[in-house]
Design a protein around this motif. Sequence first.
Motif, PDB file in Angstrom:
ATOM      1  N   ALA A 291      -5.429   9.461   9.406  1.00  0.00           N
ATOM      2  CA  ALA A 291      -5.927  10.264   8.288  1.00  0.00           C
ATOM      3  C   ALA A 291      -6.592   9.396   7.229  1.00  0.00           C
ATOM      4  N   LEU A 292      -6.260   8.102   7.227  1.00  0.00           N
ATOM      5  CA  LEU A 292      -6.900   7.150   6.314  1.00  0.00           C
ATOM      6  C   LEU A 292      -8.159   6.555   6.928  1.00  0.00           C
ATOM      7  N   GLU A 293      -8.579   7.114   8.069  1.00  0.00           N
ATOM      8  CA  GLU A 293      -9.828   6.750   8.748  1.00  0.00           C
ATOM      9  C   GLU A 293      -9.784   5.409   9.479  1.00  0.00           C
ATOM     10  N   PHE A 294      -8.582   4.912   9.766  1.00  0.00           N
ATOM     11  CA  PHE A 294      -8.507   3.792  10.700  1.00  0.00           C
ATOM     12  C   PHE A 294      -8.878   4.336  12.074  1.00  0.00           C
ATOM     13  N   LYS A 295      -9.691   3.608  12.804  1.00  0.00           N
ATOM     14  CA  LYS A 295     -10.231   4.122  14.069  1.00  0.00           C
ATOM     15  C   LYS A 295      -9.392   3.751  15.281  1.00  0.00           C
ATOM     16  N   GLU A 296      -8.541   2.736  15.151  1.00  0.00           N
ATOM     17  CA  GLU A 296      -7.775   2.289  16.304  1.00  0.00           C
ATOM     18  C   GLU A 296      -6.806   3.367  16.792  1.00  0.00           C
ATOM     19  N   TYR A 297      -6.644   3.427  18.115  1.00  0.00           N
ATOM     20  CA  TYR A 297      -5.588   4.234  18.707  1.00  0.00           C
ATOM     21  C   TYR A 297      -4.349   3.354  18.761  1.00  0.00           C
ATOM     22  N   LEU A 298      -3.211   3.905  18.445  1.00  0.00           N
ATOM     23  CA  LEU A 298      -1.994   3.109  18.541  1.00  0.00           C
ATOM     24  C   LEU A 298      -0.787   3.986  18.835  1.00  0.00           C
ATOM     25  N   ILE A 299       0.197   3.356  19.438  1.00  0.00           N
ATOM     26  CA  ILE A 299       1.518   3.972  19.636  1.00  0.00           C
ATOM     27  C   ILE A 299       2.510   3.003  19.013  1.00  0.00           C
ATOM     28  N   PRO A 300       2.916   3.217  17.767  1.00  0.00           N
ATOM     29  CA  PRO A 300       3.840   2.279  17.107  1.00  0.00           C
ATOM     30  C   PRO A 300       5.131   2.124  17.892  1.00  0.00           C
ATOM     31  N   ASP A 301       5.554   0.904  18.079  1.00  0.00           N
ATOM     32  CA  ASP A 301       6.795   0.646  18.805  1.00  0.00           C
ATOM     33  C   ASP A 301       7.991   1.020  17.917  1.00  0.00           C
ATOM     34  N   PHE A 302       9.170   0.981  18.487  1.00  0.00           N
ATOM     35  CA  PHE A 302      10.378   1.292  17.724  1.00  0.00           C
ATOM     36  C   PHE A 302      10.515   0.325  16.546  1.00  0.00           C
ATOM     37  N   GLY A 303      10.759   0.875  15.363  1.00  0.00           N
ATOM     38  CA  GLY A 303      10.924   0.046  14.174  1.00  0.00           C
ATOM     39  C   GLY A 303       9.630  -0.385  13.519  1.00  0.00           C
ATOM     40  N   ALA A 304       8.492   0.133  13.977  1.00  0.00           N
ATOM     41  CA  ALA A 304       7.204  -0.198  13.355  1.00  0.00           C
ATOM     42  C   ALA A 304       7.198   0.265  11.900  1.00  0.00           C
ATOM     43  N   THR A 305       6.442  -0.444  11.048  1.00  0.00           N
ATOM     44  CA  THR A 305       6.373  -0.086   9.627  1.00  0.00           C
ATOM     45  C   THR A 305       4.931  -0.019   9.148  1.00  0.00           C
ATOM     46  N   LEU A 306       4.674   0.933   8.282  1.00  0.00           N
ATOM     47  CA  LEU A 306       3.400   1.043   7.568  1.00  0.00           C
ATOM     48  C   LEU A 306       3.760   1.000   6.088  1.00  0.00           C
ATOM     49  N   THR A 307       3.349  -0.079   5.415  1.00  0.00           N
ATOM     50  CA  THR A 307       3.780  -0.329   4.042  1.00  0.00           C
ATOM     51  C   THR A 307       2.622  -0.216   3.060  1.00  0.00           C
ATOM     52  N   PHE A 308       2.884   0.463   1.944  1.00  0.00           N
ATOM     53  CA  PHE A 308       1.918   0.589   0.853  1.00  0.00           C
ATOM     54  C   PHE A 308       2.493  -0.134  -0.362  1.00  0.00           C
ATOM     55  N   GLU A 309       1.689  -0.965  -0.995  1.00  0.00           N
ATOM     56  CA  GLU A 309       2.107  -1.653  -2.217  1.00  0.00           C
ATOM     57  C   GLU A 309       1.179  -1.277  -3.363  1.00  0.00           C
ATOM     58  N   LEU A 310       1.773  -1.000  -4.512  1.00  0.00           N
ATOM     59  CA  LEU A 310       1.005  -0.748  -5.732  1.00  0.00           C
ATOM     60  C   LEU A 310       1.124  -1.970  -6.625  1.00  0.00           C
ATOM     61  N   HIS A 311      -0.027  -2.552  -6.975  1.00  0.00           N
ATOM     62  CA  HIS A 311      -0.067  -3.726  -7.842  1.00  0.00           C
ATOM     63  C   HIS A 311      -0.796  -3.391  -9.139  1.00  0.00           C
ATOM     64  N   MET A 321      -2.146  -2.462   1.854  1.00  0.00           N
ATOM     65  CA  MET A 321      -1.452  -1.869   3.001  1.00  0.00           C
ATOM     66  C   MET A 321      -1.131  -2.935   4.033  1.00  0.00           C
ATOM     67  N   PHE A 322       0.030  -2.773   4.685  1.00  0.00           N
ATOM     68  CA  PHE A 322       0.482  -3.707   5.706  1.00  0.00           C
ATOM     69  C   PHE A 322       1.029  -2.916   6.899  1.00  0.00           C
ATOM     70  N   TYR A 323       0.875  -3.494   8.087  1.00  0.00           N
ATOM     71  CA  TYR A 323       1.372  -2.825   9.287  1.00  0.00           C
ATOM     72  C   TYR A 323       2.095  -3.816  10.193  1.00  0.00           C
ATOM     73  N   SER A 324       3.209  -3.375  10.741  1.00  0.00           N
ATOM     74  CA  SER A 324       3.928  -4.150  11.741  1.00  0.00           C
ATOM     75  C   SER A 324       4.174  -3.241  12.932  1.00  0.00           C
ATOM     76  N   LYS A 335      -7.231  -3.845   6.113  1.00  0.00           N
ATOM     77  CA  LYS A 335      -8.384  -3.551   5.261  1.00  0.00           C
ATOM     78  C   LYS A 335      -8.526  -2.041   5.232  1.00  0.00           C
ATOM     79  N   ILE A 336      -8.344  -1.446   4.059  1.00  0.00           N
ATOM     80  CA  ILE A 336      -8.374   0.003   3.930  1.00  0.00           C
ATOM     81  C   ILE A 336      -9.809   0.506   4.105  1.00  0.00           C
ATOM     82  N   PRO A 337     -10.050   1.374   5.084  1.00  0.00           N
ATOM     83  CA  PRO A 337     -11.406   1.865   5.333  1.00  0.00           C
ATOM     84  C   PRO A 337     -12.014   2.562   4.113  1.00  0.00           C
ATOM     85  N   GLU A 338     -13.303   2.339   3.920  1.00  0.00           N
ATOM     86  CA  GLU A 338     -14.085   3.012   2.882  1.00  0.00           C
ATOM     87  C   GLU A 338     -13.648   2.660   1.468  1.00  0.00           C
ATOM     88  N   CYS A 339     -12.845   1.602   1.327  1.00  0.00           N
ATOM     89  CA  CYS A 339     -12.382   1.219  -0.006  1.00  0.00           C
ATOM     90  C   CYS A 339     -12.837  -0.202  -0.331  1.00  0.00           C
TER      91      CYS A 339
END
Length: 366
Positions: A291-311, A321-324, A335-339
Amino acid sequence: MGLLYKLNILIMLIIYISKNTVFMQSFQDKESLELVAVLHRHGDKTPAVFYKNDPYKDVAKYWPIGVNQLTKKGKTQLYNVGKLLRKKYKNFIPRYSVYSVKVNSSDMDRCLMSSAALLAGLFPPEGDDIWNDQLIWQPIPIHTLPVTQDKVLAPLSLCPRFTLERESIISELARHETEEDKCFYQYLTENMGQNISLNDIPDLHATFIIEERNGLILPEWTKKIYPEKMNEIAQLAASTNTWNKLLKRFYGGPVIKEILHQFKDKSEGLIKDKLLLYSAHDLTIINTFRALEFKEYLIPDFGATLTFELHRYGDTYYVRMFYSHFAETVPYELKIPECTVPCTLDMFLNITEYVRSVDWNTQCFE
């Protein structure tokens, strides 16, 4: 004049790079951090479904804790995720406080238990927080809603408009299936003993993964289609929930709306929260990601994280944003798309305005 012009441009470029370097160093300083939101998948679990000819469908024999339940490995994974978060954010939020930490979970056993395991690794009691010398653990509240009411972490409530839109996408994909795809589904149907379509693939793919990781030998026929082809089709199937902008609004918008609402309130001094935790599913991460317009297809593994930080730097707020992909790996920055780089909160709010405008109570029944 040409030489003087080029010299001036070079000087301006050096000044720009110097200022930007100083800015980025300050921006990346942990002291600029204001609020963290972590969306994570639950840990390793037992299968949710079995196919008719599955040699390991005897639940009592192979899966005595029950179907769709968090395993010992899953508990360990999320405990370690908590420890990784503690290592990264200990100076930012050294101890649990009801005033600064909010925890929400999908109302599924595996998600609630994963949340509890993560919190055990993130906030082991110290000093006055120790209430039992024999148990270095502290109870922390985890909030949830029934699945039928949860439109953020498990949006499975009836939404006729979403259902119709997704069914049209599935039908369209079926019309454009290649001969190879048709042979793939026919091959599965013959070997599994039941009719198989695109919608069945994600759960069956997960079943293969779980059985294999638990030391069970998959049938010989699976070697022809697993893991490569099954993974490819599973990614395609998972992406159909956010295939177009309308579906992204319904399935990815709620999480983005929730997190950015908190970020906006924080920037306006309306809340004291420092850490927001959301325990959910692979689809929750996929839907938010796409929904944030990342184009990659993915299947997050168990325990995967999508982290947002406000600075905050000066009077301006920024989002990182960070992804594991795996439970026990250090997240990498996205790199946040379109930003812009770095991405200002105002810009992030602007580019997500459409998906954040979702209103299930009205739009689902239009």
